[in-house]
Scaffold this active site. Structure first.
Site, PDB file in Angstrom:
ATOM      1  N   ILE A  15       0.596  -1.340   0.169  1.00  0.00           N
ATOM      2  CA  ILE A  15       0.032  -0.360   0.012  1.00  0.00           C
ATOM      3  C   ILE A  15       1.037   0.988   0.077  1.00  0.00           C
ATOM      4  O   ILE A  15       0.709   2.176  -0.699  1.00  0.00           O
ATOM      5  CB  ILE A  15      -1.143  -0.216   1.522  1.00  0.00           C
ATOM      6  CG1 ILE A  15      -1.918  -1.221   0.960  1.00  0.00           C
ATOM      7  CG2 ILE A  15      -1.858   0.902   1.105  1.00  0.00           C
ATOM      8  CD1 ILE A  15      -2.844  -1.633   2.212  1.00  0.00           C
ATOM      9  N   LEU A  35      12.750  -2.945   4.590  1.00  0.00           N
ATOM     10  CA  LEU A  35      13.225  -3.729   4.142  1.00  0.00           C
ATOM     11  C   LEU A  35      13.155  -5.186   4.628  1.00  0.00           C
ATOM     12  O   LEU A  35      13.160  -6.480   3.185  1.00  0.00           O
ATOM     13  CB  LEU A  35      13.979  -3.994   2.680  1.00  0.00           C
ATOM     14  CG  LEU A  35      14.289  -2.725   2.247  1.00  0.00           C
ATOM     15  CD1 LEU A  35      15.342  -2.424   1.266  1.00  0.00           C
ATOM     16  CD2 LEU A  35      13.279  -2.350   1.214  1.00  0.00           C
ATOM     17  N   GLY A  38       9.015  -5.343   2.630  1.00  0.00           N
ATOM     18  CA  GLY A  38       9.048  -4.143   1.829  1.00  0.00           C
ATOM     19  C   GLY A  38       9.768  -5.129   0.673  1.00  0.00           C
ATOM     20  O   GLY A  38      10.630  -5.558   0.912  1.00  0.00           O
ATOM     21  N   ASP A  53      14.053   1.201  10.349  1.00  0.00           N
ATOM     22  CA  ASP A  53      13.826   1.023  11.045  1.00  0.00           C
ATOM     23  C   ASP A  53      12.215   1.605  11.625  1.00  0.00           C
ATOM     24  O   ASP A  53      13.327   2.387  12.631  1.00  0.00           O
ATOM     25  CB  ASP A  53      14.050  -0.326  12.674  1.00  0.00           C
ATOM     26  CG  ASP A  53      12.995  -1.245  12.210  1.00  0.00           C
ATOM     27  OD1 ASP A  53      12.148  -1.137  12.926  1.00  0.00           O
ATOM     28  OD2 ASP A  53      13.259  -2.696  12.695  1.00  0.00           O
ATOM     29  N   TYR A 140      -2.150  -9.207  16.446  1.00  0.00           N
ATOM     30  CA  TYR A 140      -2.214  -8.210  15.464  1.00  0.00           C
ATOM     31  C   TYR A 140      -3.050  -6.680  15.435  1.00  0.00           C
ATOM     32  O   TYR A 140      -2.549  -5.921  15.700  1.00  0.00           O
ATOM     33  CB  TYR A 140      -1.933  -8.747  13.970  1.00  0.00           C
ATOM     34  CG  TYR A 140      -2.219  -7.352  12.955  1.00  0.00           C
ATOM     35  CD1 TYR A 140      -1.600  -6.553  12.328  1.00  0.00           C
ATOM     36  CD2 TYR A 140      -3.907  -7.364  12.658  1.00  0.00           C
ATOM     37  CE1 TYR A 140      -1.389  -6.152  11.279  1.00  0.00           C
ATOM     38  CE2 TYR A 140      -3.507  -6.262  11.716  1.00  0.00           C
ATOM     39  CZ  TYR A 140      -2.631  -5.780  10.539  1.00  0.00           C
ATOM     40  OH  TYR A 140      -2.731  -5.069   9.823  1.00  0.00           O
ATOM     41  N   ILE A 198     -10.521 -23.267  -1.149  1.00  0.00           N
ATOM     42  CA  ILE A 198     -10.925 -22.446  -0.570  1.00  0.00           C
ATOM     43  C   ILE A 198     -11.204 -23.038   0.591  1.00  0.00           C
ATOM     44  O   ILE A 198     -11.652 -23.930   0.466  1.00  0.00           O
ATOM     45  CB  ILE A 198     -12.751 -22.431  -1.093  1.00  0.00           C
ATOM     46  CG1 ILE A 198     -13.009 -21.169  -2.417  1.00  0.00           C
ATOM     47  CG2 ILE A 198     -13.574 -22.119  -0.100  1.00  0.00           C
ATOM     48  CD1 ILE A 198     -14.147 -20.845  -2.644  1.00  0.00           C
ATOM     49  N   PHE A 199     -10.695 -21.932   2.035  1.00  0.00           N
ATOM     50  CA  PHE A 199     -10.989 -22.396   2.893  1.00  0.00           C
ATOM     51  C   PHE A 199     -12.390 -22.896   4.368  1.00  0.00           C
ATOM     52  O   PHE A 199     -12.854 -21.294   3.580  1.00  0.00           O
ATOM     53  CB  PHE A 199      -9.807 -22.143   4.713  1.00  0.00           C
ATOM     54  CG  PHE A 199      -8.555 -22.236   3.622  1.00  0.00           C
ATOM     55  CD1 PHE A 199      -8.180 -23.355   3.510  1.00  0.00           C
ATOM     56  CD2 PHE A 199      -7.416 -20.918   3.433  1.00  0.00           C
ATOM     57  CE1 PHE A 199      -6.553 -23.578   2.850  1.00  0.00           C
ATOM     58  CE2 PHE A 199      -6.291 -20.850   2.920  1.00  0.00           C
ATOM     59  CZ  PHE A 199      -6.199 -22.170   3.070  1.00  0.00           C
ATOM     60  N   GLY A 267      -9.733 -19.527  13.396  1.00  0.00           N
ATOM     61  CA  GLY A 267     -10.177 -18.259  13.680  1.00  0.00           C
ATOM     62  C   GLY A 267     -10.915 -16.560  13.060  1.00  0.00           C
ATOM     63  O   GLY A 267     -10.809 -16.278  12.486  1.00  0.00           O
TER      64      GLY A 267
HETATM   65  C1  UD2 Z   1      -7.596  -9.780   7.136  1.00  0.00           C
HETATM   66  C2  UD2 Z   1      -5.982  -9.287   6.792  1.00  0.00           C
HETATM   67  C3  UD2 Z   1      -5.330  -8.521   7.870  1.00  0.00           C
HETATM   68  C4  UD2 Z   1      -6.266  -8.925   8.890  1.00  0.00           C
HETATM   69  C5  UD2 Z   1      -7.877  -9.086   8.851  1.00  0.00           C
HETATM   70  C6  UD2 Z   1      -8.509  -8.455   9.924  1.00  0.00           C
HETATM   71  C7  UD2 Z   1      -5.690  -9.529   4.291  1.00  0.00           C
HETATM   72  C8  UD2 Z   1      -4.610  -9.226   2.693  1.00  0.00           C
HETATM   73  N1  UD2 Z   1      -5.585  -8.913   4.924  1.00  0.00           N
HETATM   74  O1  UD2 Z   1      -7.995 -10.908   6.389  1.00  0.00           O
HETATM   75  O2  UD2 Z   1      -4.460  -8.170   7.774  1.00  0.00           O
HETATM   76  O3  UD2 Z   1      -6.791  -7.167   8.510  1.00  0.00           O
HETATM   77  O4  UD2 Z   1      -8.328  -8.804   7.720  1.00  0.00           O
HETATM   78  O5  UD2 Z   1      -9.765  -8.994  10.061  1.00  0.00           O
HETATM   79  O6  UD2 Z   1      -6.186  -7.956   3.767  1.00  0.00           O
HETATM   80  N2  UD2 Z   1      -8.342 -17.752   1.739  1.00  0.00           N
HETATM   81  C9  UD2 Z   1      -8.552 -18.857   0.969  1.00  0.00           C
HETATM   82  N3  UD2 Z   1      -8.337 -19.317   0.274  1.00  0.00           N
HETATM   83  C10 UD2 Z   1      -7.235 -19.243   0.654  1.00  0.00           C
HETATM   84  C11 UD2 Z   1      -6.472 -18.176   0.870  1.00  0.00           C
HETATM   85  C12 UD2 Z   1      -7.565 -17.047   1.768  1.00  0.00           C
HETATM   86  O7  UD2 Z   1     -10.397 -19.485   0.738  1.00  0.00           O
HETATM   87  O8  UD2 Z   1      -6.059 -19.931  -0.449  1.00  0.00           O
HETATM   88  C13 UD2 Z   1      -9.956 -17.227   2.567  1.00  0.00           C
HETATM   89  C14 UD2 Z   1      -9.900 -17.057   4.199  1.00  0.00           C
HETATM   90  O9  UD2 Z   1     -10.323 -17.893   4.847  1.00  0.00           O
HETATM   91  C15 UD2 Z   1     -10.502 -15.819   4.710  1.00  0.00           C
HETATM   92  C16 UD2 Z   1     -10.799 -15.303   2.979  1.00  0.00           C
HETATM   93  O10 UD2 Z   1     -10.246 -15.871   1.530  1.00  0.00           O
HETATM   94  O11 UD2 Z   1     -12.150 -16.326   4.567  1.00  0.00           O
HETATM   95  C17 UD2 Z   1      -9.808 -13.534   3.441  1.00  0.00           C
HETATM   96  O12 UD2 Z   1      -8.530 -14.411   3.723  1.00  0.00           O
HETATM   97  P1  UD2 Z   1      -7.459 -13.232   3.569  1.00  0.00           P
HETATM   98  O13 UD2 Z   1      -6.093 -14.141   4.382  1.00  0.00           O
HETATM   99  O14 UD2 Z   1      -7.375 -12.647   2.535  1.00  0.00           O
HETATM  100  O15 UD2 Z   1      -7.581 -12.233   4.851  1.00  0.00           O
HETATM  101  P2  UD2 Z   1      -8.680 -11.956   6.188  1.00  0.00           P
HETATM  102  O16 UD2 Z   1      -9.829 -11.396   5.947  1.00  0.00           O
HETATM  103  O17 UD2 Z   1      -8.282 -13.406   6.596  1.00  0.00           O
END
Ligand code: UD2
Length: 301
Positions: A15, A35, A38, A53, A140, A198-199, A267
């Protein structure tokens, strides 16, 4: 914004590099990045790069004291890593933010702080409004919420102008492979005609926002005096299931990928969507539909 001195921490990251690139057209931009996650290739050519840092106050304070605006994107961004290593995450995300606020207290600049929807935790009161009581469920999220409180406290005690942006699921070019969100993982696989995993049942939802709209939100709040001391959701207000997303990506890429279902991620939040009326009142309107953002992102791969 023109002819200002702008610092982007994390400007070699996903970003931050987009913010730096956009602002460097009309301003002097300095990127601070160690880095860690990044990449130097992400730093635009016409900006000054400081390899430092955010935990190191002496290394970053001088330029921040001089800055007109600081966009603080540097962070330990992985939720999983924060569970494995909460102390490291605390140091980078909280001490790093306090260091920047301390330097700004000695200067005149305004801070735009990258927070996260993670501060809400698994809250069923959808769409999520900024007024909901935060209840993070990961270290986090705790560190981002602490950063938000520090912004408010420094605004109130030291008069440092701060704005907090709660990013939802941001996607777009340069999202790194190590910390990738679902969109970049699905795209990488679709391009190779590999299956998309898809999880869970795929009915979980997210509010996906294209990175260029996130840049616009940053510029908007930086310019508006009345945004100071406030917290804003940065999202589209549209809820998309992970299954819909997988099908869209397969369709757009023309891939022959199959969809595979795996056990749900521990989670994992079930539904997430933002109420963006507060940012809309300030003049924000997301420009990119999911299809448009996905197309542009594909173009980058
Ligand atoms: C997002 C943010 C994270 C944090 C969080 C707060 C991103 C990349 N991450 O995590 O930093 O702010 O929100 O709640 O924006 N999934 C699949 N298959 C895959 C990968 C993911 O099904 O190969 C699903 C995963 O189980 C979830 C959804 O896709 O239900 C989104 O996953 P994510 O890791 O992109 O982002 P998220 O919402 O967990």
């Amino acid at each position: 914004m023109k002819n200002k001195l702008i610092v982007v921490t994390g400007g070699a990251g996903f970003i931050g590099s987009h913010i730096a690139e956009t602002l460097a057209r009309d301003n002097d931009v300095v990127v601070i990045d160690n880095l860690y996650s990044g990449r130097i290739e992400n730093v635009p050519e016409n900006v000054k790069f400081i390899n430092a840092d955010v935990r190191d106050f002496e290394a970053i304070a001088d330029v921040i004291r001089e800055a007109d605006y600081v966009f603080h994107e540097a962070a330990q961004i992985s939720v999983d890593e924060s569970v494995r290593n909460p102390v490291f995450t605390e140091e980078v995300n909280v001490i790093g933010t306090v260091n920047i606020l301390m330097a700004l207290a000695e200067g005149n600049g305004k801070l735009i702080f990258a927070s996260s929807a993670a501060v809400y935790g698994d809250n069923p009161n959808l769409p999520l409004k900024e007024s909901e009581t935060p209840s993070p469920i990961s270290p986090y999220g705790v560190t981002k919420l602490a950063g938000e409180h520090y912004c408010r406290v420094f605004y109130e005690i030291y008069g440092v102008p701060t704005v907090v942006l709660r990013y939802f699921n941001v996607y777009g070019p340069r999202q790194s492979s190590a910390y990738a969100g679902v969109i970049s993982i699905f795209m990488r696989n679709a391009i190779k005609n590999k299956p998309l995993t898809i999880f869970g049942d795929g009915k979980q939802t997210r509010d996906f926002i294209y990175v260029k709209d996130v840049v616009e939100a940053n510029l908007l709040v930086a310019k508006k005096k009345k945004a100071e001391g406030e917290v804003f959701n940065v999202a589209t207000g549209k809820e998309t299931t992970v299954l819909e997303l997988a099908l869209k990506i397969i369709d757009l890429s023309g891939a022959s990928s199959s969809i595979v279902f795996a056990p749900p991620r521990p989670g994992d939040i079930r539904r997430s969507v933002a109420d963006i009326s507060k940012l809309r009142k300030l003049g924000f309107s997301p420009k990119y539909t999911l299809e448009e953002g996905l197309k542009e992102t594909f173009g980058w791969f």
